[in-house]
Design a protein around this motif. Structure first.
Motif, PDB file in Angstrom:
ATOM      1  N   ILE A   1     -23.383 -25.941  30.386  1.00  0.00           N
ATOM      2  CA  ILE A   1     -22.960 -27.167  31.070  1.00  0.00           C
ATOM      3  C   ILE A   1     -22.276 -28.114  30.088  1.00  0.00           C
ATOM      4  O   ILE A   1     -21.368 -28.866  30.451  1.00  0.00           O
ATOM      5  CB  ILE A   1     -24.157 -27.844  31.785  1.00  0.00           C
ATOM      6  CG1 ILE A   1     -23.659 -28.994  32.653  1.00  0.00           C
ATOM      7  CG2 ILE A   1     -25.230 -28.282  30.823  1.00  0.00           C
ATOM      8  CD1 ILE A   1     -24.665 -29.533  33.621  1.00  0.00           C
TER       9      ILE A   1
ATOM     10  N   PHE B   1     -28.964 -25.601  35.214  1.00  0.00           N
ATOM     11  CA  PHE B   1     -29.078 -26.550  36.324  1.00  0.00           C
ATOM     12  C   PHE B   1     -28.952 -25.852  37.658  1.00  0.00           C
ATOM     13  O   PHE B   1     -29.534 -26.262  38.643  1.00  0.00           O
ATOM     14  CB  PHE B   1     -28.018 -27.651  36.225  1.00  0.00           C
ATOM     15  CG  PHE B   1     -26.605 -27.166  36.413  1.00  0.00           C
ATOM     16  CD1 PHE B   1     -25.933 -26.556  35.394  1.00  0.00           C
ATOM     17  CD2 PHE B   1     -25.983 -27.325  37.639  1.00  0.00           C
ATOM     18  CE1 PHE B   1     -24.635 -26.103  35.577  1.00  0.00           C
ATOM     19  CE2 PHE B   1     -24.692 -26.880  37.826  1.00  0.00           C
ATOM     20  CZ  PHE B   1     -24.016 -26.258  36.792  1.00  0.00           C
TER      21      PHE B   1
ATOM     22  N   ALA C   1     -25.652 -32.763  35.727  1.00  0.00           N
ATOM     23  CA  ALA C   1     -24.758 -32.357  36.808  1.00  0.00           C
ATOM     24  C   ALA C   1     -24.625 -33.471  37.836  1.00  0.00           C
ATOM     25  O   ALA C   1     -23.542 -33.711  38.370  1.00  0.00           O
ATOM     26  CB  ALA C   1     -25.267 -31.070  37.456  1.00  0.00           C
TER      27      ALA C   1
ATOM     28  N   SER D   1     -21.268 -35.459  38.930  1.00  0.00           N
ATOM     29  CA  SER D   1     -20.747 -35.546  40.295  1.00  0.00           C
ATOM     30  C   SER D   1     -20.542 -37.001  40.720  1.00  0.00           C
ATOM     31  O   SER D   1     -19.769 -37.279  41.627  1.00  0.00           O
ATOM     32  CB  SER D   1     -21.668 -34.810  41.268  1.00  0.00           C
ATOM     33  OG  SER D   1     -22.930 -35.421  41.280  1.00  0.00           O
TER      34      SER D   1
ATOM     35  N   LEU E   1     -17.561 -24.615  36.302  1.00  0.00           N
ATOM     36  CA  LEU E   1     -17.784 -25.700  37.252  1.00  0.00           C
ATOM     37  C   LEU E   1     -16.824 -26.877  37.075  1.00  0.00           C
ATOM     38  O   LEU E   1     -16.211 -27.340  38.025  1.00  0.00           O
ATOM     39  CB  LEU E   1     -19.226 -26.183  37.127  1.00  0.00           C
ATOM     40  CG  LEU E   1     -19.674 -27.160  38.218  1.00  0.00           C
ATOM     41  CD1 LEU E   1     -19.661 -26.487  39.569  1.00  0.00           C
ATOM     42  CD2 LEU E   1     -21.061 -27.679  37.908  1.00  0.00           C
TER      43      LEU E   1
ATOM     44  N   ALA F   1     -21.500 -21.600  35.447  1.00  0.00           N
ATOM     45  CA  ALA F   1     -21.760 -22.925  34.861  1.00  0.00           C
ATOM     46  C   ALA F   1     -20.582 -23.433  34.037  1.00  0.00           C
ATOM     47  O   ALA F   1     -20.246 -24.609  34.079  1.00  0.00           O
ATOM     48  CB  ALA F   1     -23.021 -22.873  34.010  1.00  0.00           C
TER      49      ALA F   1
END
Lengths: 315, 273
Positions: free
Chosen positions: B119, A257, A276, A280, B215, B212
């Motif tokens: 992710i 991403f 993502a 968020s 995060l 990643a």
């Protein structure tokens, strides 16, 4: 089912091992064998604990949370399926998946072609082992530096007033700066090829180095042309390496991403980016449902690759 | 006949290889040069003079956020990840030399740690901690996330090392009356030391640059890559390049250090052996 079967096989092998171990009729050996089996378990425990805590349980948590409910503040334990029906029912999702698959196909093809020829050159044209090692390291070192910095480093090249645009204008090839260079799908593909080709080079180089050179000699003696040697001998034998590299590149691109966000300037869509964004916005259950779907798609692609090529010999 | 054939293919491929290396290093070289941009210079060429203005700028707190703090955190996290990766990979490598119940499953679990998109790991660990009610932090959840990335590489390297490791040396040591610990300490360990340094190098650099997986697992305080990513959205001066140059030079130094250590260990072994 499958794990059970595997465990049964493993258990059977242990039993067989013990039996061959006591062939001379010594109980001492049997005990030594049992002690070493215990040692194996102790030695494997840290790895099992870490992967269990930070891989297995988190993925199970994603599976669980994907059925939870949420509002704009927090998430609630529940059993609802709308996270899936909403995701799968929206054409945006399908378009995003198609776009991601398109990126994956393009980047996979480019990294495979570039990676194969780089590995081929290193394996078959560099004669001295030291030189081979040095050139291989030259290829590997950028992989060990920051991905984000490597992405940023394209800005002075591709920007509106970047090196490429200013030289093109100076040479009179284009009248005004090309807009598609930075913040475009072209930039995303370029950056991904830049970041991920090494994942192809290393496994392919590894398999090429293991090819018995006498096979190539034999093919030549039998009258094969250079091209025939390549297509009939080298490429079939390099398939496991190509498969391992492909698995790396496909999973990296499918889950990406940051490259899509940074290099496209937010103009391009990818599954990772969609997730993502949901994260968020604190829409964790929606992101979790998306993650489950992504995981299934990635595992299907990996299974497909493994069906075509047997990589077990390489491990 | 052979040399004849080589010349054409060789030169074409050599040019291709050269272009590939240029493609790998060209952009990095450019930001290296641009980080010495004069105080009034911008993000692209031409250079407006030469200065170290942007490097000085880097160490002023306000200009770039918390560079010092995030660098320190990344360093500590990298060292923690390296230590654990080396020890756990070595132990797992030793364990996999024998077949044991569940070894196949554990091996595939380690491989799948590479295949599962980053992710997903980030989201999974983040949610896992949230469900348990534990606050994520770079030294707990962040460390775990980094280990899912570095351990598979370490395990694969150790797997390859022990696949090619002849048990004859250990048998000889045992025949000479060495205890299992002595065999390990004085026979096995010196022979695999260069590979362990390699595992450590991978562990550190992968962790130091990891983005990643960090995060959603870093918690309140940023690691260096997160800090750099934050900067890309609001910093539009060459200080960004100065930061890139500093971190890249640091990565290069680590690689150089590890390679030197491998060469020294190899030489010493050659002298004794």
């Amino acid at each position: 089912m499958k794990t059970k079967a595997m465990a049964a096989i493993a258990a059977e092998e242990t039993v067989l091992g013990t039996e061959t171990g006591i062939a001379p009729g010594k109980t001492k050996r049997r005990r030594a064998h049992r002690v070493s089996a215990l040692a194996s378990y102790i030695q494997a425990t840290p790895l099992a604990v870490i992967l269990g805590l930070f891989l297995l349980l988190p993925i199970l948590t994603i599976g669980m949370v994907s059925f939870w409910d949420y509002d704009s503040v927090r998430i609630y334990p529940d059993f609802v399926t709308f996270n899936y029906t909403e995701t799968l029912g929206s054409w945006v999702t399908w378009k995003t998946y198609l776009n991601t698959l398109k990126f994956t196909a393009i980047v996979w093809f480019l990294t495979m072609v570039i990676g194969f020829w780089v590995a081929y050159f290193l394996a078959f044209h560099i004669r001295s082992a030291t030189m081979q090692m040095i050139l291989f390291l030259v290829c590997t070192v950028p992989f060990l530096t920051s991905n984000i910095i490597r992405m940023i480093s394209w800005v002075p090249f591709l920007g509106r007033n970047g090196l490429i645009n200013s030289s093109l204008i100076e040479l009179g090839i284009v009248p005004k700066p090309l807009e598609f260079l930075l913040f475009s799908e072209f930039a995303v593909v370029l950056a991904m090829v830049h970041l991920y080709t090494l994942f192809m080079v290393t496994p392919i180089f590894n398999t090429l180095m293991r090819i018995d050179r006498s096979l190539i000699e034999a093919a030549r003696d039998a009258g094969a042309s250079g091209f025939q040697v390549l297509t009939n001998v080298i490429i079939p034998l390099a398939k496991p390496g190509i498969a391992i590299g492909s698995i790396f590149v496909v999973t990296l691109v499918m889950g990406d991403f940051i490259t899509a966000r940074f290099m496209s300037g937010g103009q391009s869509a990818s599954v990772g980016l969609m997730m993502a964004n949901q994260i968020s916005l604190l829409q964790y259950p929606a992101a979790a449902a998306n993650a489950v779907i992504l995981l299934i798609v990635v595992l299907l692609i990996v299974a497909a690759i493994l069906r075509v090529v047997d990589i077990r010999k390489e491990l | 006949m052979h040399a004849d054939k080589r010349s054409r293919e060789f030169y074409i491929l050599a040019i291709f290889f050269g272009l590939f290396v240029l493609f790998l290093y060209g952009p990095l070289t450019t930001i290296f040069i641009l980080s010495f941009q004069g105080p009034s210079g911008g993000l692209t060429f031409p250079m407006n003079g030469v200065s170290v203005h942007w490097f000085a700028n880097l160490f002023e707190q306000q200009a770039v956020g918390d560079f010092g703090g995030s660098f320190r955190r990344s360093m500590i996290l990298g060292l923690m990840t390296t230590t654990i990766t080396v020890i756990v990979s070595l132990l797992a490598g030793l364990a996999f030399r024998r077949k044991f119940k569940g070894s196949t499953f554990l091996f595939y679990l380690a491989i799948s740690s590479l295949v599962v998109p980053s992710i997903l790991i980030s989201l999974g660990i983040g949610l896992f901690f949230q469900v348990l009610g534990i606050r994520p932090a770079w030294w707990s959840s962040g460390l775990g996330a980094h280990l899912t990335w570095t351990l598979p590489f370490g395990v694969l390297i150790m797997f390859a090392v022990f696949n090619r490791f002849s048990p004859a040396y250990e048998e000889a040591a045992r025949d000479l009356g060495a205890t299992p610990w002595q065999t390990f300490r004085f026979v096995v360990l010196p022979m695999i030391a260069p590979s362990l340094i390699g595992v450590g190098l991978f562990g550190f650099t992968l962790s130091y640059d990891e983005f990643a997986r960090t995060l959603m697992t870093a918690g309140t305080f940023n690691t260096l890559p997160l800090e750099i990513y934050g900067m890309t959205t609001n910093v539009t001066t060459p200080v960004l390049y100065a930061l890139g140059t500093v971190t890249t030079v640091f990565s290069f130094l680590i690689i150089l250090l590890a390679l030197t250590a491998i060469i020294i260990v190899g030489r010493r072994r050659a002298r004794i052996g």
